[in-house]
Structures are given as C-alpha cells and as structure tokens.
Write a protein that holds these residues in place. Sequence first.
Motif, PDB file in Angstrom:
ATOM      1  N   UNK A  42       0.827  -1.208   0.000  1.00  0.00           N
ATOM      2  CA  UNK A  42       0.000   0.000   0.000  1.00  0.00           C
ATOM      3  C   UNK A  42       0.859   1.255   0.000  1.00  0.00           C
ATOM      4  N   UNK A  43       2.051   1.211   0.636  1.00  0.00           N
ATOM      5  CA  UNK A  43       2.895   2.400   0.684  1.00  0.00           C
ATOM      6  C   UNK A  43       3.466   2.753  -0.683  1.00  0.00           C
ATOM      7  N   UNK A  44       3.609   1.746  -1.550  1.00  0.00           N
ATOM      8  CA  UNK A  44       4.200   1.988  -2.866  1.00  0.00           C
ATOM      9  C   UNK A  44       3.148   2.240  -3.947  1.00  0.00           C
ATOM     10  N   UNK A  45       1.908   2.117  -3.623  1.00  0.00           N
ATOM     11  CA  UNK A  45       0.862   2.346  -4.624  1.00  0.00           C
ATOM     12  C   UNK A  45       0.661   3.837  -4.831  1.00  0.00           C
ATOM     13  N   UNK A  46       0.477   4.210  -6.100  1.00  0.00           N
ATOM     14  CA  UNK A  46       0.249   5.613  -6.439  1.00  0.00           C
ATOM     15  C   UNK A  46      -1.231   5.934  -6.212  1.00  0.00           C
ATOM     16  N   UNK A  47      -1.533   7.038  -5.512  1.00  0.00           N
ATOM     17  CA  UNK A  47      -2.951   7.391  -5.301  1.00  0.00           C
ATOM     18  C   UNK A  47      -3.682   7.594  -6.624  1.00  0.00           C
ATOM     19  N   UNK A  48      -4.978   7.297  -6.608  1.00  0.00           N
ATOM     20  CA  UNK A  48      -5.765   7.381  -7.837  1.00  0.00           C
ATOM     21  C   UNK A  48      -5.899   8.815  -8.331  1.00  0.00           C
ATOM     22  N   UNK A  49      -5.954   9.795  -7.415  1.00  0.00           N
ATOM     23  CA  UNK A  49      -6.095  11.182  -7.874  1.00  0.00           C
ATOM     24  C   UNK A  49      -4.850  11.642  -8.628  1.00  0.00           C
ATOM     25  N   UNK A  50      -3.659  11.128  -8.263  1.00  0.00           N
ATOM     26  CA  UNK A  50      -2.457  11.473  -9.011  1.00  0.00           C
ATOM     27  C   UNK A  50      -2.444  10.810 -10.381  1.00  0.00           C
TER      28      UNK A  50
END
Length: 199
Positions: free
Chosen positions: A84-92
């Motif tokens: 989860x820490x390496x996942x890019x947020x969806x808004x970005x």
Amino acid sequence: MSFSALISQFKRLCLPSVISAHRHISTDPNLFFRATPCLMAEPLKKKKKMDPAVVRAREERKKKRLEKQIRRLEKNTRQLKPIQECEVPLNLLDEKQARQRGISHSAELLEKRVLLEKRWANFKREQVLTDLQTIDRLLFCQQKALDELRNESEELYQEAIQFDFHLIPFTSVGPVETPAIENYDVPDGEYQDVSKKWT
C-alpha cells in the motif's frame, strides 16, 4: 492364615516357566493359564463392481480439477502482493496528463548531458580509486611502524595498539534501557486487525 496355605490356594493360578504348544496330557490338576494370540481381524468387505466408464469419468474429473489448480498457481506465481505504501494514489493517476510537461530538448543538449554524465562518472571513479590507494598506503605504513616498534619493545607496542579515547571522546550517562516501573498494571489494549488476507 499362613503363607503356605495361601500358596496352596493360588497354586492353580500360577504360570509355568515353559508352556508347550500342545496341552499336556496329565493327571495333574494344575491347568495353568492359556492365551490364544489376538488376531484383530474382521471379515473382508465385498468389493462393489463399478462400471469402467464411471471409474474413467471420475478419474478424468479429478485430473481436470488438478490441472485447473496447477494453471491457477502458475498464473499467480509472478503476481506479487501489493504494497500500500508503494501504490500511487488514484487522484495522481487522474492528474498525470495535467502534471506532465510537454518540453522537448534538442539533440545537441541531450548529447551534451550524456557527455557530462560520463565525465562525472569518470571523475567519481578516479576519486574513489585515489581514496582507496591512500587508505591502503596509510594502513601499510601504520602496520610497518607497529612491526618496527614491536621489534624494539613489546610494552610500547601494547601501549600503541590500545584504543585512544582522547582522539575519539565518548561518554554515556544513564541506563541504556528504561527500568521497569514497580507495581505497574499493564492495560489490555484492544485493536482491530485490518490487514488484508492474501491466498
């Protein structure tokens, strides 16, 4: 009751030292204990006659089920658990096009940057090699001086190899760990496990 009278009463219950396979033919009233071996057997179950087509169909279903499980495992071998820490947020991800700059550089500028990176890499390599050579030379000179000192005096050599606290001052105050508090009632904390289960 005397001991001899007790023995005479239990005379028929004693075991002989050697018992033959066949019963003795004798007028002796002592028959002794006899035990047959425990076989632990049960009657064989009757095998049901099954249609060969049914048996073949059952084996085919088992084979297909195993092949399906193997395919599923092979498909998931390269799939790693998401962090989860390496996942890019969806808004970005949605703003990716708006954040990208449409800047194009000329071929001369790109070539200049590549040459600059190569020069920098060569400079750093030479710097590291120079540092390593200097360290090796100093260590060799130090070891040579210690060997010469040991040949002169063992006491001076032992003093020379002692750690010098004047050059590297180090002081520590207090315990390295916090001592336990006496008569401290530790509360039982409650928590909710929200970690995802991966199969």
